[in-house]
Write an enzyme that holds these catalytic residues in place. Structure first.
Site, PDB file in Angstrom:
ATOM      1  N   SER A  38     -20.412 -38.161   1.625  1.00 29.46           N
ATOM      2  CA  SER A  38     -19.840 -37.593   1.683  1.00 29.46           C
ATOM      3  C   SER A  38     -20.123 -36.635   2.902  1.00 29.46           C
ATOM      4  O   SER A  38     -19.116 -35.758   4.281  1.00 29.46           O
ATOM      5  CB  SER A  38     -17.942 -37.829   1.283  1.00 29.46           C
ATOM      6  N   ASP A 345     -10.089 -30.131   1.555  1.00 33.04           N
ATOM      7  CA  ASP A 345      -8.928 -31.827   1.032  1.00 33.04           C
ATOM      8  C   ASP A 345      -9.598 -31.213  -0.527  1.00 33.04           C
ATOM      9  O   ASP A 345      -8.972 -32.071  -1.443  1.00 33.04           O
ATOM     10  CB  ASP A 345      -9.844 -32.456   1.110  1.00 33.04           C
ATOM     11  N   HIS A 348     -14.296 -31.121   0.459  1.00 34.48           N
ATOM     12  CA  HIS A 348     -15.028 -31.122   1.434  1.00 34.48           C
ATOM     13  C   HIS A 348     -14.918 -29.693   2.214  1.00 34.48           C
ATOM     14  O   HIS A 348     -13.504 -29.493   2.224  1.00 34.48           O
ATOM     15  CB  HIS A 348     -15.288 -32.608   1.965  1.00 34.48           C
TER      16      HIS A 348
END
Length: 379
Positions: A38, A345, A348
């Site tokens: 991610s 978040d 990230h």
């Protein structure tokens, strides 16, 4: 403008063998092919499963754009600064233009084959070896389409067989989820014992890309997991020595350091083995740790503030979701000024933090060998 001036300066010079400075021409990359999790997923896992909803993408795209951030990721900035257009996620192939590369990264991806699921733990089924297989299929199908095409428009949307692949930059940013899996499920001893196998599988896939035509590699090590806000907010009344001098979970970062050391050692070996490849190791850990430790000097707020989401002992309300915190219902919306926060978040980084990190790594000061991204193709 500042970033372009930095790149212009470093595109002409590279430090080698510690002291010698050699003039180098910037590499004429035809494309970027990216593999990872991610940290560099620009929409792959969103195409395969459920796309993230608001407020993701709020800063730059002004809508959800498949990224775990308020805006652009490190790979977006790398592509922009090297003059490569947006990288289309490979899994989102409708109408995509792959002339300038493709992004095979998916959120939750691991180096090892996962034994957890996306629905239960957010782990991608597209581990690094599967991503390499996707690239292999892409390369072969693109070559077939190019050779069979009678329409010039089709040829303009896919790479030239062999030629464009060999002149591309191959970026890899993966390993964080393998370490996170160990932290969740293993003792410290077993985590450390697992690292050589993880690193070995990583290098095996680098060699697989080389066999398939890759010649320039830009390999990121893993960042300080123990500094992620989702980790630090879980700590209550820590024992002496549990946190390091800036408040990160010390033992988690030590695992990352061990992984990175072993990865660097293996990169040096594979560099000697692949005689006509340029393989650059990039110290993302140092860049991210420097940012967190210098947070006030760099214009950010508190190092472990979270812009979107609530995390603490006994609860996690992820960005864009509703949940319960200390008996009250909350909605995890974006903070007012994401550019003043490092963590988007809890796991990230915000676009502002990603941009700061890119400015550190592209110059080559944190690379082995010390070469700018713009000259990484030179051995």
């Amino acid at each position: 403008m500042e970033m372009y001036l930095v790149l212009y300066f470093f595109s002409s010079f590279m430090i080698t063998n510690g002291n010698e400075i050699t003039n180098l021409a910037p590499c004429n990359y035809t494309a970027i092919y990216n593999f990872g999790d991610s940290n560099s997923d620009t929409g792959g896992i969103a195409a395969a499963f459920y796309p993230p909803g608001p407020p993701s993408g709020i800063t730059y795209f002004h809508r959800p754009a498949g990224r775990a951030s308020d805006g652009r990721l490190i790979i977006d900035f790398i592509a922009e600064e090297l003059g490569i257009p947006y990288l289309s996620p490979y899994l989102d192939s409708i109408g995509s233009n792959y002339k300038h590369g493709a992004n095979f990264a998916t959120g939750g991806a691991t180096i090892q084959r996962p034994n957890e699921s996306w629905t239960a733990n957010g782990i991608s089924p597209f581990s690094l070896d599967i991503q390499i297989e996707h690239f292999t299929q892409f390369r072969d199908r693109a070559a077939y389409a190019y050779n069979q095409a009678k329409d010039e428009c089709i040829k303009q949307r896919v790479p030239k067989p062999d030629e464009d692949i060999s002149k591309a930059l191959f970026t890899l940013d993966i390993g964080q989820n393998d370490i996170a899996f160990g932290i969740r499920t293993m003792s410290l001893r077993l985590q450390l014992e697992a690292l050589p196998k993880i690193v070995s599988q990583f290098i095996t896939q680098v060699k697989a890309l080389y066999v398939r035509g890759a010649r320039t590699f830009w390999i990121h090590n893993t960042g300080p997991i123990g500094c992620l806000a989702a980790a630090t907010t879980k700590v209550k009344d820590p024992a002496p020595g549990y946190l390091d001098e800036i408040g990160c979970v010390k033992y988690q970062n030590e695992i990352c350091k061990q992984f990175n050391k072993q990865l660097r050692d293996e990169v040096v070996k594979v560099r000697a083995e692949l005689a006509d490849a340029a393989v650059v190791y990039v110290d993302m850990y140092a860049a991210k740790y420097d940012l967190i430790s210098q947070v006030n000097k760099q214009g950010f707020g508190k190092p472990f503030d979270i812009c979107c989401g609530y995390h603490g002992v006994g609860y996690d309300v992820w960005c864009g979701n509703r949940g319960n915190v200390d008996g009250r219902e909350v909605y995890a919306d974006s903070c007012r000024n994401a550019s003043s926060v490092i963590s988007w978040d809890g796991v990230h980084y915000t676009e502002a933090a990603n941009h700061w990190i890119v400015r550190r790594i592209l110059t080559g000061n944190l690379s082995d060998p010390m070469t700018a991204a713009s000259t990484a193709c030179h051995k």
